[in-house]
Design a protein around this motif. Structure first.
Motif, PDB file in Angstrom:
ATOM      1  N   ILE A 171       0.875  -1.201  -0.077  1.00 28.46           N
ATOM      2  CA  ILE A 171       0.113   0.153  -0.064  1.00 28.46           C
ATOM      3  C   ILE A 171       0.801   1.373  -0.185  1.00 28.46           C
ATOM      4  CG2 ILE A 171      -1.668   1.242   1.252  1.00 28.46           C
ATOM      5  CD1 ILE A 171      -2.145  -1.415   2.741  1.00 28.46           C
ATOM      6  N   VAL A 172       0.481   2.259  -0.916  1.00 28.23           N
ATOM      7  CA  VAL A 172       1.141   3.551  -0.711  1.00 28.23           C
ATOM      8  C   VAL A 172       0.114   4.561  -0.257  1.00 28.23           C
ATOM      9  CG1 VAL A 172       2.963   3.047  -2.176  1.00 28.23           C
ATOM     10  CG2 VAL A 172       0.944   4.058  -3.264  1.00 28.23           C
ATOM     11  N   GLU A 173       0.631   5.413   0.459  1.00 21.05           N
ATOM     12  CA  GLU A 173      -0.488   6.460   1.133  1.00 21.05           C
ATOM     13  C   GLU A 173      -0.208   7.735   0.796  1.00 21.05           C
ATOM     14  OE1 GLU A 173      -2.373   7.349   5.685  1.00 21.05           O
ATOM     15  OE2 GLU A 173      -0.069   6.679   5.352  1.00 21.05           O
ATOM     16  N   LEU A 174      -1.058   8.727   0.191  1.00 17.93           N
ATOM     17  CA  LEU A 174      -1.084  10.031   0.098  1.00 17.93           C
ATOM     18  C   LEU A 174      -1.666  10.772   1.165  1.00 17.93           C
ATOM     19  CD1 LEU A 174      -1.925  10.320  -3.976  1.00 17.93           C
ATOM     20  CD2 LEU A 174       0.194  10.888  -2.691  1.00 17.93           C
ATOM     21  N   LYS A 201       0.581  -4.128   4.176  1.00 17.10           N
ATOM     22  CA  LYS A 201       1.675  -3.321   4.473  1.00 17.10           C
ATOM     23  C   LYS A 201       1.747  -1.728   3.893  1.00 17.10           C
ATOM     24  CE  LYS A 201       6.875  -3.533   4.592  1.00 17.10           C
ATOM     25  NZ  LYS A 201       7.978  -4.317   4.426  1.00 17.10           N
ATOM     26  N   ILE A 202       1.856  -0.805   4.811  1.00 19.27           N
ATOM     27  CA  ILE A 202       2.200   0.588   3.740  1.00 19.27           C
ATOM     28  C   ILE A 202       3.627   0.523   3.568  1.00 19.27           C
ATOM     29  CG2 ILE A 202       2.231   3.006   4.204  1.00 19.27           C
ATOM     30  CD1 ILE A 202      -0.391   2.656   5.942  1.00 19.27           C
ATOM     31  N   VAL A 203       4.009   0.586   2.196  1.00 16.67           N
ATOM     32  CA  VAL A 203       5.480   0.644   2.042  1.00 16.67           C
ATOM     33  C   VAL A 203       5.891   2.163   1.704  1.00 16.67           C
ATOM     34  CG1 VAL A 203       5.453  -1.839   1.081  1.00 16.67           C
ATOM     35  CG2 VAL A 203       4.874   0.324  -0.661  1.00 16.67           C
ATOM     36  N   ALA A 204       5.043   3.029   1.475  1.00 14.07           N
ATOM     37  CA  ALA A 204       5.297   4.595   1.370  1.00 14.07           C
ATOM     38  C   ALA A 204       4.153   5.526   1.720  1.00 14.07           C
ATOM     39  CB  ALA A 204       5.793   4.700  -0.138  1.00 14.07           C
ATOM     40  N   SER A 205       4.630   6.604   2.372  1.00  8.56           N
ATOM     41  CA  SER A 205       3.565   7.368   2.854  1.00  8.56           C
ATOM     42  C   SER A 205       4.312   8.811   3.002  1.00  8.56           C
ATOM     43  CB  SER A 205       3.108   7.194   4.170  1.00  8.56           C
ATOM     44  OG  SER A 205       2.257   7.883   4.610  1.00  8.56           O
ATOM     45  N   GLN A 206       3.536   9.767   2.145  1.00  8.63           N
ATOM     46  CA  GLN A 206       3.957  11.071   2.138  1.00  8.63           C
ATOM     47  C   GLN A 206       2.788  12.165   1.761  1.00  8.63           C
ATOM     48  OE1 GLN A 206       7.241  11.469  -0.767  1.00  8.63           O
ATOM     49  NE2 GLN A 206       6.793  13.581  -1.299  1.00  8.63           N
ATOM     50  N   SER A 207       2.711  13.343   2.104  1.00 13.10           N
ATOM     51  CA  SER A 207       1.862  14.291   1.787  1.00 13.10           C
ATOM     52  C   SER A 207       1.961  14.817   0.409  1.00 13.10           C
ATOM     53  CB  SER A 207       2.343  15.577   2.834  1.00 13.10           C
ATOM     54  OG  SER A 207       1.417  16.723   2.458  1.00 13.10           O
ATOM     55  N   GLY A 208       0.472  14.944   0.165  1.00 17.83           N
ATOM     56  CA  GLY A 208       0.398  15.546  -1.154  1.00 17.83           C
ATOM     57  C   GLY A 208      -0.419  16.810  -1.077  1.00 17.83           C
ATOM     58  N   ASP A 209      -0.557  17.260   0.057  1.00 18.44           N
ATOM     59  CA  ASP A 209      -1.096  18.620   0.588  1.00 18.44           C
ATOM     60  C   ASP A 209      -2.490  18.820   0.037  1.00 18.44           C
ATOM     61  OD1 ASP A 209      -0.701  20.998   2.160  1.00 18.44           O
ATOM     62  OD2 ASP A 209       0.072  21.846   0.298  1.00 18.44           O
ATOM     63  N   GLY A 215      -0.493  15.290  -5.692  1.00 18.90           N
ATOM     64  CA  GLY A 215      -0.969  13.855  -5.765  1.00 18.90           C
ATOM     65  C   GLY A 215      -0.138  13.129  -6.920  1.00 18.90           C
ATOM     66  N   LYS A 216      -0.414  13.805  -7.874  1.00 13.46           N
ATOM     67  CA  LYS A 216       0.163  13.332  -9.215  1.00 13.46           C
ATOM     68  C   LYS A 216       1.726  13.371  -8.915  1.00 13.46           C
ATOM     69  CE  LYS A 216       1.132  14.221 -14.180  1.00 13.46           C
ATOM     70  NZ  LYS A 216       0.713  15.231 -15.290  1.00 13.46           N
ATOM     71  N   GLN A 217       2.401  14.390  -8.706  1.00 11.09           N
ATOM     72  CA  GLN A 217       3.553  14.346  -8.356  1.00 11.09           C
ATOM     73  C   GLN A 217       4.254  13.175  -7.295  1.00 11.09           C
ATOM     74  OE1 GLN A 217       5.426  18.010  -7.071  1.00 11.09           O
ATOM     75  NE2 GLN A 217       7.406  17.486  -7.561  1.00 11.09           N
ATOM     76  N   VAL A 218       3.816  13.008  -6.382  1.00  6.43           N
ATOM     77  CA  VAL A 218       4.095  12.038  -5.389  1.00  6.43           C
ATOM     78  C   VAL A 218       3.787  10.782  -5.613  1.00  6.43           C
ATOM     79  CG1 VAL A 218       3.865  11.245  -2.808  1.00  6.43           C
ATOM     80  CG2 VAL A 218       3.650  13.663  -3.262  1.00  6.43           C
ATOM     81  N   MET A 219       2.731  10.542  -6.378  1.00  2.00           N
ATOM     82  CA  MET A 219       2.350   9.252  -6.819  1.00  2.00           C
ATOM     83  C   MET A 219       3.571   8.813  -7.910  1.00  2.00           C
ATOM     84  SD  MET A 219       0.406   6.609  -6.353  1.00  2.00           S
ATOM     85  CE  MET A 219       0.515   5.087  -7.042  1.00  2.00           C
ATOM     86  N   ILE A 229       3.015  -1.850  -6.420  1.00  2.00           N
ATOM     87  CA  ILE A 229       2.011  -1.133  -5.604  1.00  2.00           C
ATOM     88  C   ILE A 229       1.027  -2.099  -6.134  1.00  2.00           C
ATOM     89  CG2 ILE A 229       0.916   0.994  -5.173  1.00  2.00           C
ATOM     90  CD1 ILE A 229       3.323   2.352  -6.109  1.00  2.00           C
ATOM     91  N   ASP A 230       0.353  -2.352  -4.897  1.00  2.00           N
ATOM     92  CA  ASP A 230      -1.211  -3.093  -5.037  1.00  2.00           C
ATOM     93  C   ASP A 230      -2.305  -2.053  -4.781  1.00  2.00           C
ATOM     94  OD1 ASP A 230      -0.279  -5.741  -5.580  1.00  2.00           O
ATOM     95  OD2 ASP A 230       0.558  -5.565  -3.386  1.00  2.00           O
ATOM     96  N   VAL A 231      -2.057  -1.063  -3.873  1.00  2.00           N
ATOM     97  CA  VAL A 231      -3.120  -0.389  -3.441  1.00  2.00           C
ATOM     98  C   VAL A 231      -2.725   1.116  -3.040  1.00  2.00           C
ATOM     99  CG1 VAL A 231      -4.835   0.117  -1.461  1.00  2.00           C
ATOM    100  CG2 VAL A 231      -4.370  -2.225  -2.225  1.00  2.00           C
ATOM    101  N   LEU A 232      -3.468   2.044  -3.573  1.00  2.00           N
ATOM    102  CA  LEU A 232      -3.490   3.400  -3.089  1.00  2.00           C
ATOM    103  C   LEU A 232      -4.466   4.049  -2.179  1.00  2.00           C
ATOM    104  CD1 LEU A 232      -2.071   6.415  -3.305  1.00  2.00           C
ATOM    105  CD2 LEU A 232      -3.785   6.647  -5.413  1.00  2.00           C
ATOM    106  N   PHE A 233      -4.054   4.548  -0.948  1.00  2.00           N
ATOM    107  CA  PHE A 233      -5.070   5.216  -0.296  1.00  2.00           C
ATOM    108  C   PHE A 233      -4.704   6.461  -0.158  1.00  2.00           C
ATOM    109  CE2 PHE A 233      -5.540   6.518   4.429  1.00  2.00           C
ATOM    110  CZ  PHE A 233      -7.097   6.722   4.170  1.00  2.00           C
ATOM    111  N   ALA A 234      -5.663   7.237  -0.771  1.00  2.00           N
ATOM    112  CA  ALA A 234      -5.419   8.897  -0.639  1.00  2.00           C
ATOM    113  C   ALA A 234      -6.222   9.614   0.234  1.00  2.00           C
ATOM    114  CB  ALA A 234      -5.743   9.454  -2.141  1.00  2.00           C
ATOM    115  N   HIS A 235      -5.909  10.569   1.001  1.00  2.00           N
ATOM    116  CA  HIS A 235      -6.697  11.192   2.057  1.00  2.00           C
ATOM    117  C   HIS A 235      -7.790  12.022   1.605  1.00  2.00           C
ATOM    118  CE1 HIS A 235      -3.503  10.549   5.633  1.00  2.00           C
ATOM    119  NE2 HIS A 235      -3.557   9.450   4.860  1.00  2.00           N
TER     120      HIS A 235
END
Length: 330
Positions: A171-174, A201-209, A215-219, A229-235
């Motif tokens: 999982i990656v998290e925005l 498992k969250i393998v990467a987590s970063q702010s996209g503000d 969001g595009k840039q961080v992704m 990457i299997d899953v994206l969780f965006a806030h």
């Protein structure tokens, strides 16, 4: 007494009476807002900014509701900077508005300015986002969503969808704006929920503000550093929509190669869900205007209000999004 002398005395008395009347009117100000002369409640509102479709809808709801409620609104856009909000609140205090409401950019660092408002006798309402002040008397109430619950609902859906998965699910998290209540709470709720499945498992987590472009840039960075990457969780939806562009550009199919979970349920996000590009959305309604104006009237009148008022929200799958879209207001 001559007629001329009598007229002179009458004129003098009239002048004195008129001056006294004007002085009395001048002393009738009870300390309310400068628009209070016409009987209107004056509300000073500081908005986070215009970083997303959700925020734009929230601003529109507040402005429209103020007009409908007959409340004079002094509106300020903080452009996502705490220092701008603090300055705006101090300006509202100087203008002697009746009530101050604001959606805090971040959770911390508000005690000083909130105490200034309290000392000035101006009640404060928190909307959408909370603060971490230990002194709960610095504000009257909070109106908004349960961000921890939103994150938890997103995580619980993923746990259900992956319960038969044999191997690890990456999982990656925005995240939203660093230090903000929704970013902190949604992360907390999601992490607590996915702990039920050790394969998640969250393998990467970063702010996209909370911004689509960020969001595009961080992704893009996520995809380069983590090929599996299997899953994206965006806030929020906007960051998820930005991530769609990066995922597509990388030759992957959003919604299939990468499961996408977001929060908000604004119209663009709901359309992406209906089209199968998103997989699940937890709702966070921006239409707080009418409830806020009701609270403003009660608080200004000195009525007791609950310390926390939560909005009613739901979740959406692809089929539910298709059903809801035609009547979506934002």
């Amino acid at each position: 007494m001559s007629t001329r002398r009598t007229r002179t005395i009458v004129a003098a008395l009239a002048t004195v009476l008129l001056a006294g009347s004007m002085a009395a009117c001048g002393n009738s100000d009870t300390g309310g807002g400068d628009g209070g002369g016409d009987g209107k409640i004056v509300l000073g509102f500081s908005q986070v900014g215009a970083e997303s479709g959700w925020r734009t809808a929230n601003t529109t709801s507040i402005k429209d509701a103020a007009v409908e409620a007959g409340i004079e609104l002094k509106f300020d856009d903080a452009q996502q900077k705490q220092e701008n909000q603090i300055k705006a609140i101090r300006n509202f205090i100087q203008q002697k508005v009746d009530v101050i409401a604001f959606s805090p950019v971040v959770e911390s660092g508000w005690d000083t300015v909130l105490k200034e408002a309290k000392d000035a006798g101006i009640p404060v309402i928190l909307t959408d986002r909370a603060v971490d002040s230990a002194d709960k008397t610095l504000y009257k109430t909070f109106l908004g969503s349960d961000f921890v619950k939103e994150g938890r609902l997103a995580g619980e859906w993923l746990v259900e969808q992956t319960k038969t998965a044999a191997g690890p699910v990456n999982i990656v998290e925005l995240q939203g704006t660093t230090g903000s209540a929704p970013a902190n709470d949604r992360k907390e709720g999601f992490a607590a929920a996915i702990a039920a499945n050790p394969n998640l498992k969250i393998v990467a987590s970063q702010s996209g503000d909370f911004k689509r472009a960020d969001g595009k840039q961080v992704m893009e960075q996520f995809l380069k550093a983590n090929p599996d990457i299997d899953v994206l969780f965006a806030h929020n939806d906007d960051m998820g929509l930005g991530a769609l562009e990066a995922i597509t550009a990388a030759g992957k199919v959003p919604g299939k190669d990468i499961t996408i979970i977001t929060i908000d349920a604004v119209k663009d996000g709901m359309q992406a869900l209906a089209d199968g590009k998103f997989n699940f959305i937890a709702e966070c309604s921006p239409l707080l205007g009418p409830q806020l104006m009701e609270l403003v009237k009660k608080v200004e009148a000195g009525e007791e209000v609950p310390a926390r008022i939560e909005t009613e929200e739901t979740t959406f799958t692809q089929e539910q999004a298709r059903e809801a879209l035609p009547n979506r207001k934002y």
